[in-house]
Design a protein around this motif. Structure first.
Motif, PDB file in Angstrom:
ATOM      1  N   LYS A  18      15.765  -5.679 -15.607  1.00 18.38           N
ATOM      2  CA  LYS A  18      16.130  -6.963 -15.015  1.00 18.38           C
ATOM      3  C   LYS A  18      16.846  -6.694 -13.698  1.00 18.38           C
ATOM      4  O   LYS A  18      17.480  -5.654 -13.524  1.00 18.38           O
ATOM      5  N   GLY A  19      16.751  -7.639 -12.799  1.00 15.89           N
ATOM      6  CA  GLY A  19      17.450  -7.454 -11.535  1.00 15.89           C
ATOM      7  C   GLY A  19      16.960  -8.411 -10.465  1.00 15.89           C
ATOM      8  O   GLY A  19      16.000  -9.159 -10.665  1.00 15.89           O
ATOM      9  N   ILE A  20      17.637  -8.380  -9.342  1.00 14.18           N
ATOM     10  CA  ILE A  20      17.251  -9.180  -8.173  1.00 14.18           C
ATOM     11  C   ILE A  20      17.382  -8.299  -6.947  1.00 14.18           C
ATOM     12  O   ILE A  20      18.429  -7.671  -6.734  1.00 14.18           O
ATOM     13  N   LEU A  21      16.336  -8.237  -6.152  1.00 17.14           N
ATOM     14  CA  LEU A  21      16.377  -7.521  -4.874  1.00 17.14           C
ATOM     15  C   LEU A  21      16.315  -8.546  -3.744  1.00 17.14           C
ATOM     16  O   LEU A  21      15.437  -9.405  -3.731  1.00 17.14           O
ATOM     17  N   TYR A  22      17.253  -8.440  -2.824  1.00 15.05           N
ATOM     18  CA  TYR A  22      17.342  -9.388  -1.712  1.00 15.05           C
ATOM     19  C   TYR A  22      16.924  -8.713  -0.404  1.00 15.05           C
ATOM     20  O   TYR A  22      17.310  -7.573  -0.127  1.00 15.05           O
ATOM     21  N   PHE A  23      16.162  -9.447   0.397  1.00 14.11           N
ATOM     22  CA  PHE A  23      15.829  -9.014   1.748  1.00 14.11           C
ATOM     23  C   PHE A  23      16.875  -9.623   2.686  1.00 14.11           C
ATOM     24  O   PHE A  23      16.852 -10.824   2.949  1.00 14.11           O
TER      25      PHE A  23
ATOM     26  N   VAL B  94      15.732   6.046  -9.365  1.00 13.70           N
ATOM     27  CA  VAL B  94      15.290   4.753  -9.888  1.00 13.70           C
ATOM     28  C   VAL B  94      14.863   3.833  -8.749  1.00 13.70           C
ATOM     29  O   VAL B  94      13.858   3.134  -8.842  1.00 13.70           O
ATOM     30  N   ILE B  95      15.628   3.829  -7.675  1.00 13.06           N
ATOM     31  CA  ILE B  95      15.343   2.952  -6.539  1.00 13.06           C
ATOM     32  C   ILE B  95      14.663   3.768  -5.452  1.00 13.06           C
ATOM     33  O   ILE B  95      15.265   4.674  -4.883  1.00 13.06           O
ATOM     34  N   PRO B  96      13.397   3.507  -5.144  1.00 14.86           N
ATOM     35  CA  PRO B  96      12.730   4.240  -4.062  1.00 14.86           C
ATOM     36  C   PRO B  96      13.557   4.170  -2.777  1.00 14.86           C
ATOM     37  O   PRO B  96      14.205   3.169  -2.495  1.00 14.86           O
ATOM     38  N   GLU B  97      13.526   5.239  -2.017  1.00 13.87           N
ATOM     39  CA  GLU B  97      14.392   5.360  -0.848  1.00 13.87           C
ATOM     40  C   GLU B  97      14.273   4.168   0.106  1.00 13.87           C
ATOM     41  O   GLU B  97      15.263   3.646   0.595  1.00 13.87           O
ATOM     42  N   PHE B  98      13.054   3.717   0.349  1.00 11.16           N
ATOM     43  CA  PHE B  98      12.898   2.641   1.331  1.00 11.16           C
ATOM     44  C   PHE B  98      13.454   1.320   0.827  1.00 11.16           C
ATOM     45  O   PHE B  98      13.826   0.459   1.612  1.00 11.16           O
ATOM     46  N   LEU B  99      13.531   1.146  -0.503  1.00 15.32           N
ATOM     47  CA  LEU B  99      14.092  -0.093  -1.045  1.00 15.32           C
ATOM     48  C   LEU B  99      15.604  -0.131  -0.938  1.00 15.32           C
ATOM     49  O   LEU B  99      16.224  -1.178  -1.139  1.00 15.32           O
ATOM     50  N   MET B 100      16.221   1.016  -0.628  1.00 16.01           N
ATOM     51  CA  MET B 100      17.666   1.036  -0.462  1.00 16.01           C
ATOM     52  C   MET B 100      18.103   0.352   0.832  1.00 16.01           C
ATOM     53  O   MET B 100      19.289   0.240   1.122  1.00 16.01           O
TER      54      MET B 100
ATOM     55  N   HIS C  21       7.240   0.436 -10.822  1.00  8.62           N
ATOM     56  CA  HIS C  21       7.184  -0.997 -11.134  1.00  8.62           C
ATOM     57  C   HIS C  21       7.981  -1.802 -10.112  1.00  8.62           C
ATOM     58  O   HIS C  21       7.531  -2.867  -9.652  1.00  8.62           O
ATOM     59  N   ILE C  22       9.151  -1.298  -9.755  1.00  7.94           N
ATOM     60  CA  ILE C  22       9.980  -1.999  -8.761  1.00  7.94           C
ATOM     61  C   ILE C  22       9.235  -2.086  -7.435  1.00  7.94           C
ATOM     62  O   ILE C  22       9.192  -3.138  -6.788  1.00  7.94           O
ATOM     63  N   THR C  23       8.604  -0.981  -7.028  1.00 10.27           N
ATOM     64  CA  THR C  23       7.826  -0.969  -5.783  1.00 10.27           C
ATOM     65  C   THR C  23       6.694  -1.989  -5.836  1.00 10.27           C
ATOM     66  O   THR C  23       6.453  -2.730  -4.882  1.00 10.27           O
ATOM     67  N   LYS C  24       6.001  -2.029  -6.962  1.00 13.80           N
ATOM     68  CA  LYS C  24       4.884  -2.963  -7.120  1.00 13.80           C
ATOM     69  C   LYS C  24       5.357  -4.411  -7.015  1.00 13.80           C
ATOM     70  O   LYS C  24       4.704  -5.243  -6.354  1.00 13.80           O
ATOM     71  N   LYS C  25       6.470  -4.742  -7.641  1.00 11.70           N
ATOM     72  CA  LYS C  25       6.963  -6.115  -7.628  1.00 11.70           C
ATOM     73  C   LYS C  25       7.346  -6.548  -6.209  1.00 11.70           C
ATOM     74  O   LYS C  25       7.116  -7.697  -5.820  1.00 11.70           O
ATOM     75  N   VAL C  26       7.920  -5.641  -5.448  1.00 11.42           N
ATOM     76  CA  VAL C  26       8.273  -5.964  -4.065  1.00 11.42           C
ATOM     77  C   VAL C  26       7.005  -6.194  -3.241  1.00 11.42           C
ATOM     78  O   VAL C  26       6.898  -7.154  -2.464  1.00 11.42           O
ATOM     79  N   ALA C  27       6.024  -5.319  -3.409  1.00  9.89           N
ATOM     80  CA  ALA C  27       4.754  -5.464  -2.685  1.00  9.89           C
ATOM     81  C   ALA C  27       4.047  -6.761  -3.086  1.00  9.89           C
ATOM     82  O   ALA C  27       3.477  -7.461  -2.233  1.00  9.89           O
ATOM     83  N   ASP C  28       4.080  -7.094  -4.367  1.00 11.64           N
ATOM     84  CA  ASP C  28       3.452  -8.334  -4.843  1.00 11.64           C
ATOM     85  C   ASP C  28       4.109  -9.555  -4.213  1.00 11.64           C
ATOM     86  O   ASP C  28       3.430 -10.529  -3.859  1.00 11.64           O
ATOM     87  N   LYS C  29       5.433  -9.522  -4.084  1.00  9.43           N
ATOM     88  CA  LYS C  29       6.163 -10.642  -3.486  1.00  9.43           C
ATOM     89  C   LYS C  29       5.744 -10.836  -2.030  1.00  9.43           C
ATOM     90  O   LYS C  29       5.479 -11.957  -1.582  1.00  9.43           O
ATOM     91  N   LEU C  30       5.669  -9.746  -1.294  1.00 12.75           N
ATOM     92  CA  LEU C  30       5.274  -9.827   0.115  1.00 12.75           C
ATOM     93  C   LEU C  30       3.833 -10.312   0.256  1.00 12.75           C
ATOM     94  O   LEU C  30       3.524 -11.147   1.112  1.00 12.75           O
ATOM     95  N   THR C  31       2.947  -9.803  -0.591  1.00 10.73           N
ATOM     96  CA  THR C  31       1.536 -10.191  -0.534  1.00 10.73           C
ATOM     97  C   THR C  31       1.361 -11.669  -0.864  1.00 10.73           C
ATOM     98  O   THR C  31       0.581 -12.380  -0.209  1.00 10.73           O
ATOM     99  N   ALA C  32       2.085 -12.135  -1.872  1.00  8.21           N
ATOM    100  CA  ALA C  32       1.990 -13.550  -2.255  1.00  8.21           C
ATOM    101  C   ALA C  32       2.469 -14.452  -1.124  1.00  8.21           C
ATOM    102  O   ALA C  32       1.866 -15.492  -0.849  1.00  8.21           O
TER     103      ALA C  32
END
Length: 605
Positions: free
Chosen positions: A262-267, A297-303, A335-346
């Protein structure tokens, strides 16, 4: 009856090591002790649910007390408590995990919400304490117990008169650790490490009805996304990161299988367009803070983002601050990377206008992510856009011919496509105007990451795309169709006037007759030079070519002038070309100013 015994550890040298090196930050001891209290409450509630214990209706909570005069810091819970036998097992035997023993005994209780795994957390108190006492009473009908030790491998244990169920740990703070007797400091540590713990945490509880917990027992990330409003997300962001700039958008992670996450990532909005500023992604385990920016756990670019991740399935070591890089962790990261990419694509597909509005704040993040993470690049490569010289957003397909591109933005065949780009709109104004006048286009790549990103794209599309800076060549559309004849006389005049062996002078018939000359450089030689300058291997000197425009009326009249005027005009034309190409060096600027003064002087005469 009071008796004494030896703490059972593998080595007599273990305690000094634990006291000094168990954690990199001493203040983590508070997290460990509060987390143990949370575990104790969670265990008791599970027993209540199973019918093996009775709840008296009191609030389940953690109470922290600071007594500066007595030099004590106390943490008390009203959880499961311990019997004398359990104190012997879980306290005196280091690295024997009470959580794992509880789960093995009550398998049907399930491990949800139980944090402890290694049994070392309690001993973190000795990093700041010279002596520690435990007062504990089990939910079972057993006498309460008092345990005390100064951390030197010796303890004493006896019955005591504690009446209430639960455990109270009294730390007698060492004289050199006075900061942990400051109430405000303790409150800050609670907010840092215990902000989302599932039961209320109080500091210096008064019981007058005015006490406010310092934590949020149901953080937003733990809720179902459909139950959260935009204002909820913005408020959580402000409260958690103390950033009063609203985030651009966010990704709510909510997964139960094959792992819990569970979590929330903010841009966040771009804070500094010159560099990528590291964000803060907080990692939690069952609402207990572990650390910031755990790269496994957190890919470097997502930091670069701000966010909160809570994953009970991560395998923690004894300090709970570092992770083993196993297959489960890699799956979580992907999975975290995929969810971020899915959000941007959507967003790109469903609201292109909003996507373009957000692009300036997300472009660097996306480009950095592509460079750093191949999987991320594969997922977002078709939604990367660029602003062109007409202030419209395009992708690489928009700049390609229709026969080289299908309807989905993919190349039908590996034909090489040359794409022009602008690195400095102000400096390259003249080149941009020439392009616009002839209906040509170029993309803006004026951020610090763009040189790396363009090279990255060329590497990944070796037969498809080549990037050329707008001042690195002359597109055929900028020239007249007739072949340019060599003008040896004019060539000699320029060479004699400029006296620059490093400068190549060529003559072309440009369509724009207002431009007397421009300077171009080889794209890859310039990149090589810039890279060498960056790493101190070269001085950045660059071989340049002066393109003299034979269609310009001024140039056509040079041969009619006397030698002195020829030199003056040639040098002035060269200075104008330099001015459009780069910032003038001190001597170049000085010469250009003198030339202008001379022009003004001649005009007055």
């Amino acid at each position: 009856m009071k008796r004494e015994g030896n703490i059972k550890i593998a080595s007599e040298n273990m305690m000094p090591i634990i006291k000094k090196w168990l954690y990199s930050d001493k203040d983590i001891f508070l997290r460990e002790i509060v987390a143990n209290g949370i575990d104790a409450i969670t265990k008791f509630k599970k027993l209540v649910n199973m019918g093996e214990a009775q709840d008296n209706g009191e609030e389940f909570c953690i109470k922290i007390s600071v007594d500066k005069k007595a030099k004590t810091l106390t943490v008390e819970d009203n959880g499961i408590g311990m019997t004398e036998e359990e104190v012997e097992n879980y306290i005196t035997q280091i690295a024997f995990s009470g959580a794992s023993d509880f789960l093995s005994k009550y398998e049907k209780a399930n491990g949800d919400g139980i944090i402890g795994h290694f049994g070392l957390g309690f001993y973190s108190v000795y990093m700041v304490s010279e002596n520690v006492e435990i007062f504990t009473k089990s939910y079972k009908d057993k006498p309460a117990v008092h345990w005390v030790s100064d951390g030197n491998a010796v303890y004493s244990i006896e019955e005591c008169d504690k009446a209430e169920r639960g455990t109270k740990i009294v730390m007698h703070i060492d004289s050199v650790e006075k900061e942990f007797l400051d109430e405000n400091n303790i409150k800050q540590l609670v907010k840092k490490y215990c902000a989302f713990m599932p039961y209320n945490v109080y500091v210096n509880y008064k019981g007058d009805g005015k006490d406010e917990p310092l934590n949020f027992t149901l953080p937003l990330y733990a809720k179902n996304p459909k139950d959260c409003t935009d204002e909820d997300y913005k408020k959580f962001y402000r409260d958690t990161f103390m950033d009063y700039n609203e985030p651009i958008f966010w990704v709510h992670l909510n997964m139960d299988y094959p792992f819990k996450l569970k979590g929330i990532l903010y841009f966040p909005k771009v804070r500094n367009k010159v560099e990528l500023e590291r964000g803060k992604v907080k990692l939690y385990c069952n609402q207990v803070f572990i650390a910031d920016n755990i790269k496994e756990v957190i890919p470097e670019f997502l930091m670069l983002l701000n966010g909160v991740i809570d994953c009970p399935d991560i395998p923690l070591n004894v300090s709970r601050s570092f992770l083993q890089n196993d297959s489960q962790v890699r799956k979580i990261s992907k999975h975290i990377t995929k969810k971020v990419a899915d959000k941007l694509t959507a967003l790109y597909k469903n609201d292109r206008e909003e996507y373009e509005i957000c692009w300036e704040d997300t472009a660097n993040f996306i480009k950095f992510g592509c460079i750093k993470d191949k999987d991320f690049y594969e997922k977002v490569k078709d939604i990367i856009i660029y602003k062109d010289i007409n202030s419209k957003f395009v992708n690489l397909c928009d700049l390609s011919t229709s026969e080289n591109c299908d309807g989905n933005g993919n190349k039908d065949k590996p034909e090489h496509k040359n794409i022009y780009y602008v690195s400095d709109q102000l400096q390259q104004t003249q080149y941009i105007k020439m392009f616009k006048d002839e209906g040509l286009n170029a993309i803006l790549c004026d951020n610090f990451i763009d040189p790396h990103f363009l090279s990255f794209l060329e590497y990944n599309k070796p037969n498809e795309v080549k990037f050329t800076r707008i001042d690195a060549g002359i597109d055929g559309a900028l020239k007249t169709q007739s072949e340019t004849e060599e003008d040896n006389v004019l060539s000699d005049i320029f060479k004699n006037a400029l006296q620059n062996d490093k400068l190549t002078v060529k003559f072309e018939k440009l369509k724009n007759a207002d431009v007397p000359a421009i300077i171009i450089t080889d794209e890859y030689m310039r990149r090589y030079s810039e890279m060498g300058q960056l790493y101190g291997m070269t001085d950045g000197a660059l071989a340049m070519t002066l393109i003299v425009n034979l269609n310009c009326p001024l140039i056509s009249k040079i041969k009619e002038l006397d030698e002195e005027k020829q030199k003056f005009i040639c040098k002035y034309v060269y200075s104008l070309a330099l001015l459009s190409f780069k910032k003038l060096e001190a001597d170049e600027l000085d010469g250009f100013i003198k030339a202008n003064i001379q022009l003004l002087d001649n005009y007055i005469k």
